[in-house]
Write a protein that holds these residues in place. Sequence first.
Motif, PDB file in Angstrom:
ATOM      1  N   ASP A 194       0.817  -1.214   0.000  1.00  0.00           N
ATOM      2  CA  ASP A 194       0.000   0.000   0.000  1.00  0.00           C
ATOM      3  C   ASP A 194       0.851   1.264   0.000  1.00  0.00           C
ATOM      4  N   ALA A 195       0.381   2.255  -0.772  1.00  0.00           N
ATOM      5  CA  ALA A 195       0.975   3.582  -0.708  1.00  0.00           C
ATOM      6  C   ALA A 195       0.641   4.207   0.647  1.00  0.00           C
ATOM      7  N   VAL A 196       1.490   5.095   1.108  1.00  0.00           N
ATOM      8  CA  VAL A 196       1.325   5.710   2.422  1.00  0.00           C
ATOM      9  C   VAL A 196       1.289   7.218   2.267  1.00  0.00           C
ATOM     10  N   ASP A 197       0.282   7.840   2.875  1.00  0.00           N
ATOM     11  CA  ASP A 197       0.210   9.296   2.848  1.00  0.00           C
ATOM     12  C   ASP A 197       1.266   9.891   3.773  1.00  0.00           C
ATOM     13  N   ALA A 198       1.722  11.081   3.415  1.00  0.00           N
ATOM     14  CA  ALA A 198       2.717  11.764   4.232  1.00  0.00           C
ATOM     15  C   ALA A 198       2.056  12.451   5.414  1.00  0.00           C
ATOM     16  N   PRO A 199       2.762  12.592   6.523  1.00  0.00           N
ATOM     17  CA  PRO A 199       2.262  13.438   7.609  1.00  0.00           C
ATOM     18  C   PRO A 199       2.337  14.897   7.172  1.00  0.00           C
ATOM     19  N   ASP A 200       1.671  15.760   7.889  1.00  0.00           N
ATOM     20  CA  ASP A 200       1.812  17.188   7.606  1.00  0.00           C
ATOM     21  C   ASP A 200       1.868  17.953   8.916  1.00  0.00           C
TER      22      ASP A 200
END
Length: 790
Positions: free
Chosen positions: A548-554
């Motif tokens: 799975d692709a992982v979203d970046a934190p912000d």
Amino acid sequence: MPGPTAVAASAAAAVGPGNQPYASYWHPNSILNWDPATDADARFNVSTVPLAARTQDPALKANANAHAGEGRIASLVSFGPTSGNPSQGALDTNYYAFPYWQYIDTLVFWGGSASEGLILAPNATVIDAAHRNGVKVYGTVFFPPAAYGGQLQWVRDFVQKSGNSYPVADKLVEVAQHYGFEGWFINQETGGGDAALATEVRNTLTYAKSRGPVDFMWYDAMTESGAVSWQDGLNTANDAFLQDGATRVSDSMFLDFGWSAAKQTTSRTTARGLGRSEYELYAGIDTEANGYNTAVPWSSVFPDGQPHVTGLGLYRPEWTWKSSTSRADFYSRDARYWVGANNDPSDTGTTSTWKGLATYVAESTAVTAKPFVTSFNAGQGDFYAVGGERLGTSGWNNLSLQDVPPTYRWVVQSTGTKLTPGIDFSDAYEGGSSLQLSGKLDAANTVRLYQTRLPVAADTKLSVVVKNPAAGATNLAAAVSFTDDPATFTTLDLGATTGTGWETKTLDLSGYAGRTIAQLGLRAAASEPVDAYSIHVGRIAVYDGAVDAVDAPDGLSVLGVTDVSSARKTVRLTWNAASGPVHHYDVFHRNADGTRAYLGGTTNTSYFVPRLDRTGTEAASTIEVEAVGAEGGRSTAESTEVEWSGAPVATNLALNQPATADSQCATAESAAKAVNGSVSGGNSDKWCSLGTQKWLEVDLGSNRSLSSFVVKHAGAGGESATFNTKAFTIAVRSATTDPWQTVVTVNANTDSTSAHPVTTTARYVRLTVTTPTQTADPAARIYEFEAWGT
């Protein structure tokens, strides 16, 4: 408020926003003032790892004598002083990185003292690791005997009421829920109480449970009369602290150490009479002083051929670490403690009365859901690798990053010579360690690793990351068994490697869809004997579909900064959580040349960077945070900057850094004494060696620009100048794989303090003494070894 309480409260308040955060500790009155919104350390002590579901399959237990589903083990562990438990690990490999979670049910974060605080909450790293293995975690409430500073007023403070509420109990519940652990171990050993006080202690616990959920484990000390009188079992003098009529007061009880067969039988009978299980009782054994040399009446708690009488409570099993001389020695001692002298839970035969806990209690497993990923990260190491690249150069410990250890350490099945599995700290794919299989391969070897409950779907994959010492056949296969025939392994060959680096082998399990994996292991076999077989396994993963692709934190921001020197800072960071399943976050320093250095990792959304080193004369350091997904995927990076001011000024980079030596003359004259910043602590405030080759090595943690070395010899510490070192060399290198480069050679020193300018860059520095004194005295005496630079 008593004096010690005030000291503890002021110490906690003194922690600044850029400094090292520690696990929380209080006295009963000071905890009333705790508010996570105003406690600067609170966010760093939060665990985000849920308690994993665990299971046991009696058909897969390693040891035929072990029982499943009966007596379990509670472990009371001191990871550090009450006031000195870092929240998120540290740049120090010397830590109790416990690897045998499969044998315990509950871990008590042991601590508390009159001078520091009576109430100690566990730090985030221990909670994370325990929960990943399905183990509950309790903090400690300790009321010490008067001889250790105990005051009966503190017990009264604990049970104080406000209307119909018990304010301290409310705080115990709030702390446990905020930090994410299950409950508290209550150890009331302060004498002088009466029946009314004992009743109020019980009322406090039952009130807390009504405000919970929160668990309590009661220690067999205070009785219903209010007196402290250890019963060494459960009986009518103390049973109301477990069950008071229809009221469940505590969830379990730790029985003091003097139990016997008769007292165990009474304890079981009493528990059943209360409608409680005897396995909610833990018969205590004290291993703090002697470890596996402790005499234990095993048959009184785990009788042969009969059901367990109660569970077992271990007091201070970290003896295996504290008594060890090295990390390898710790792992050897810990293996003997848990799985016996043969380092094999299936074979605990020995002449010692200590067979190993695996003899009695069957393994549990928390590998019950996909994805399952392990890089055999032990939670400590000498470096940190990301995707096989060493990006962290410092020694470290961080149990939040520890993978679920193998269920079977180690079970190898072979008709020939058995290979030796082990956790290897010289190489890693992710983290600081990997699995190594080595030895003579003259017959097929099946290495059982994990007991599991992993359902296979049409798109399930099994991947294995391996490193072969030479391109060609790995002679290795994945070994998988299924719940419909759990003892029979199906093998899936991993084929050959194209080189000597890390390579990923991905196997399609779609042909087994609808079945459930019961065991994961490896099978090594060769068509011809291999005398010196060796292979590293850097990762095993079971997952569905593509990674799975992982979203970046912000929202990455700096909460606080502390200047250690003109070229070093400690930093507190925070960010917003990435969406989706995140295993942990990695934090990096992005260098001007595009390379990056690993600063640490956490499951949290706040992190304390224990060391940020300035690169050259940079005006600002770029900090990046990546999310690492549950399947091992990585996000893009979120970044921020930390500014520097002025030009870097040279400092002693060796101060309090990890130091090793060829030997030491006495226990008090270790290598660490040469980098402790002191020469005034007496004649033992030095490193001393009588070895044939006398050398002292210091790890600076990262490559640093060095301008000079300063050596403080015997005279600097107050000894005779005739003991000053006469001849020595200083060498440097940037990596352990590099050769040493000599940068200083001295043949006729007589000074008590000698200075040696250099212009070089290095991480490791080594002082080698060739002529130790001005006379024939053979001992090298070094009071300080300083490496100055930026």
